[in-house]
Design a protein around this motif. Structure first.
Motif, PDB file in Angstrom:
ATOM      1  N   VAL A 125       1.878   2.989  -3.631  1.00 36.52           N
ATOM      2  CA  VAL A 125       0.999   3.807  -4.468  1.00 36.52           C
ATOM      3  C   VAL A 125       1.603   5.206  -4.579  1.00 36.52           C
ATOM      4  O   VAL A 125       2.008   5.806  -3.597  1.00 36.52           O
ATOM      5  CB  VAL A 125      -0.432   3.863  -3.889  1.00 36.52           C
ATOM      6  CG1 VAL A 125      -1.296   4.841  -4.665  1.00 36.52           C
ATOM      7  CG2 VAL A 125      -1.058   2.480  -3.891  1.00 36.52           C
ATOM      8  N   GLY A 126       1.701   5.698  -5.829  1.00 32.96           N
ATOM      9  CA  GLY A 126       2.305   7.003  -6.079  1.00 32.96           C
ATOM     10  C   GLY A 126       3.772   6.915  -6.459  1.00 32.96           C
ATOM     11  O   GLY A 126       4.373   7.903  -6.869  1.00 32.96           O
ATOM     12  N   PHE A 179      -4.251   1.409 -15.814  1.00 35.41           N
ATOM     13  CA  PHE A 179      -5.312   2.167 -15.165  1.00 35.41           C
ATOM     14  C   PHE A 179      -6.320   2.685 -16.188  1.00 35.41           C
ATOM     15  O   PHE A 179      -7.522   2.656 -15.958  1.00 35.41           O
ATOM     16  CB  PHE A 179      -4.710   3.338 -14.375  1.00 35.41           C
ATOM     17  CG  PHE A 179      -5.709   4.160 -13.620  1.00 35.41           C
ATOM     18  CD1 PHE A 179      -6.305   3.661 -12.475  1.00 35.41           C
ATOM     19  CD2 PHE A 179      -6.061   5.429 -14.056  1.00 35.41           C
ATOM     20  CE1 PHE A 179      -7.232   4.413 -11.768  1.00 35.41           C
ATOM     21  CE2 PHE A 179      -6.987   6.191 -13.362  1.00 35.41           C
ATOM     22  CZ  PHE A 179      -7.563   5.676 -12.211  1.00 35.41           C
ATOM     23  N   GLY A 199       0.814  -1.218   0.000  1.00 32.29           N
ATOM     24  CA  GLY A 199       0.000   0.000   0.000  1.00 32.29           C
ATOM     25  C   GLY A 199       0.843   1.262   0.000  1.00 32.29           C
ATOM     26  O   GLY A 199       0.428   2.306  -0.499  1.00 32.29           O
ATOM     27  N   VAL A 221      -0.945   4.021  -9.637  1.00 36.37           N
ATOM     28  CA  VAL A 221      -2.105   4.854  -9.336  1.00 36.37           C
ATOM     29  C   VAL A 221      -2.894   4.299  -8.162  1.00 36.37           C
ATOM     30  O   VAL A 221      -3.308   5.042  -7.274  1.00 36.37           O
ATOM     31  CB  VAL A 221      -3.019   4.989 -10.586  1.00 36.37           C
ATOM     32  CG1 VAL A 221      -4.246   5.809 -10.271  1.00 36.37           C
ATOM     33  CG2 VAL A 221      -2.238   5.583 -11.745  1.00 36.37           C
ATOM     34  N   GLU A 222      -3.105   2.980  -8.155  1.00 33.53           N
ATOM     35  CA  GLU A 222      -3.863   2.379  -7.055  1.00 33.53           C
ATOM     36  C   GLU A 222      -3.527   0.907  -6.917  1.00 33.53           C
ATOM     37  O   GLU A 222      -2.944   0.301  -7.807  1.00 33.53           O
ATOM     38  CB  GLU A 222      -5.366   2.583  -7.245  1.00 33.53           C
ATOM     39  CG  GLU A 222      -5.963   1.849  -8.421  1.00 33.53           C
ATOM     40  CD  GLU A 222      -7.458   2.102  -8.597  1.00 33.53           C
ATOM     41  OE1 GLU A 222      -8.016   2.960  -7.913  1.00 33.53           O
ATOM     42  OE2 GLU A 222      -8.049   1.419  -9.443  1.00 33.53           O
ATOM     43  N   LEU A 223      -3.929   0.384  -5.785  1.00 31.48           N
ATOM     44  CA  LEU A 223      -3.772  -1.031  -5.500  1.00 31.48           C
ATOM     45  C   LEU A 223      -5.139  -1.679  -5.681  1.00 31.48           C
ATOM     46  O   LEU A 223      -6.115  -1.273  -5.062  1.00 31.48           O
ATOM     47  CB  LEU A 223      -3.263  -1.224  -4.066  1.00 31.48           C
ATOM     48  CG  LEU A 223      -3.015  -2.648  -3.587  1.00 31.48           C
ATOM     49  CD1 LEU A 223      -1.927  -3.318  -4.422  1.00 31.48           C
ATOM     50  CD2 LEU A 223      -2.606  -2.641  -2.123  1.00 31.48           C
ATOM     51  N   ARG A 224      -5.225  -2.669  -6.551  1.00 32.77           N
ATOM     52  CA  ARG A 224      -6.469  -3.398  -6.795  1.00 32.77           C
ATOM     53  C   ARG A 224      -6.269  -4.838  -6.335  1.00 32.77           C
ATOM     54  O   ARG A 224      -5.748  -5.656  -7.078  1.00 32.77           O
ATOM     55  CB  ARG A 224      -6.845  -3.372  -8.276  1.00 32.77           C
ATOM     56  CG  ARG A 224      -7.178  -2.010  -8.799  1.00 32.77           C
ATOM     57  CD  ARG A 224      -7.577  -2.084 -10.262  1.00 32.77           C
ATOM     58  NE  ARG A 224      -7.856  -0.753 -10.790  1.00 32.77           N
ATOM     59  CZ  ARG A 224      -8.004  -0.494 -12.071  1.00 32.77           C
ATOM     60  NH1 ARG A 224      -7.877  -1.465 -12.971  1.00 32.77           N
ATOM     61  NH2 ARG A 224      -8.266   0.733 -12.461  1.00 32.77           N
ATOM     62  N   PHE A 272      -1.342  -3.957  -9.028  1.00 33.62           N
ATOM     63  CA  PHE A 272      -1.261  -2.504  -9.160  1.00 33.62           C
ATOM     64  C   PHE A 272      -1.902  -2.047 -10.458  1.00 33.62           C
ATOM     65  O   PHE A 272      -1.750  -2.695 -11.491  1.00 33.62           O
ATOM     66  CB  PHE A 272       0.199  -2.041  -9.153  1.00 33.62           C
ATOM     67  CG  PHE A 272       0.858  -2.162  -7.807  1.00 33.62           C
ATOM     68  CD1 PHE A 272       0.436  -1.383  -6.743  1.00 33.62           C
ATOM     69  CD2 PHE A 272       1.904  -3.041  -7.614  1.00 33.62           C
ATOM     70  CE1 PHE A 272       1.049  -1.475  -5.503  1.00 33.62           C
ATOM     71  CE2 PHE A 272       2.519  -3.158  -6.384  1.00 33.62           C
ATOM     72  CZ  PHE A 272       2.088  -2.363  -5.317  1.00 33.62           C
TER      73      PHE A 272
END
Length: 175
Positions: A113-114, A147, A110, A161-164, A168
């Motif tokens: 991210v970024g 994404f 987590g 961009v995000e964790l799914r 990623f």
């Protein structure tokens, strides 16, 4: 005064034995108490330093009382000085160094991210590829999807961009 010295010594020994058995519970309780009293910014106020000083005070007092003919006041002053010196040594050579060693080089996914990464296996429009991330603990590979749903070629720089779930979602990084 000899009773005070013996009580200090026995307290220190008892604290050491109890700490071996339920040290985590005592440590958490003392950390909570220090935070409640706003002592958490005094890092020299660690239980090992304080209890070590109390134990040393008791032991030094007993030794001076038993093996010297010094005045009771002088014995107390010498015991306090020895306890302060030993407590300072415990802090300088043990506590301060161990607190620096507590910082881990591990990371949580987590936390990534970024962060920037590089595509190691091309990411198709509707599928999975793979990214490489450089972290403090080394290089890690993770599955990734686009994404925006666009194909991202191998070697392209991306940003996470995000964790799914465990994967990623990344977007091309345009520099």
């Amino acid at each position: 005064m000899l009773i005070v010295y013996w009580n200090c010594l026995l307290f220190g020994i008892a604290f050491a034995v109890i700490t071996l058995v339920i040290g985590e519970v005592i440590g958490h309780w003392l950390d909570s108490a220090a935070a409640a009293l706003h002592l958490d910014h005094f890092d020299f106020m660690q239980p090992i330093v304080i209890v070590g000083g109390i134990t040393t005070f008791g032991a030094a007092g007993i030794i001076f009382h038993k093996y010297t003919l010094l005045d009771v006041t002088l014995i107390a002053i010498l015991a306090v000085l020895i306890a302060l010196v030993l407590s300072a040594a415990i802090y300088i050579f043990f506590v301060r160094n161990m607190s620096k060693a507590e910082h881990s080089i591990g990371h949580s996914v987590g936390d990534l991210v970024g962060k920037a990464a590089e595509v190691s296996v091309t990411i198709p429009t509707l599928g999975y590829g793979e990214i490489i991330i450089h972290t403090n603990s080394g290089i890690s590979n993770y599955p990734a999807v686009s994404f925006e749903g666009l194909q991202i070629m191998q070697g392209q720089k991306v940003v996470i961009v995000e964790l799914r779930g465990r994967d990623f979602a990344v977007s091309e990084l345009n520099i």
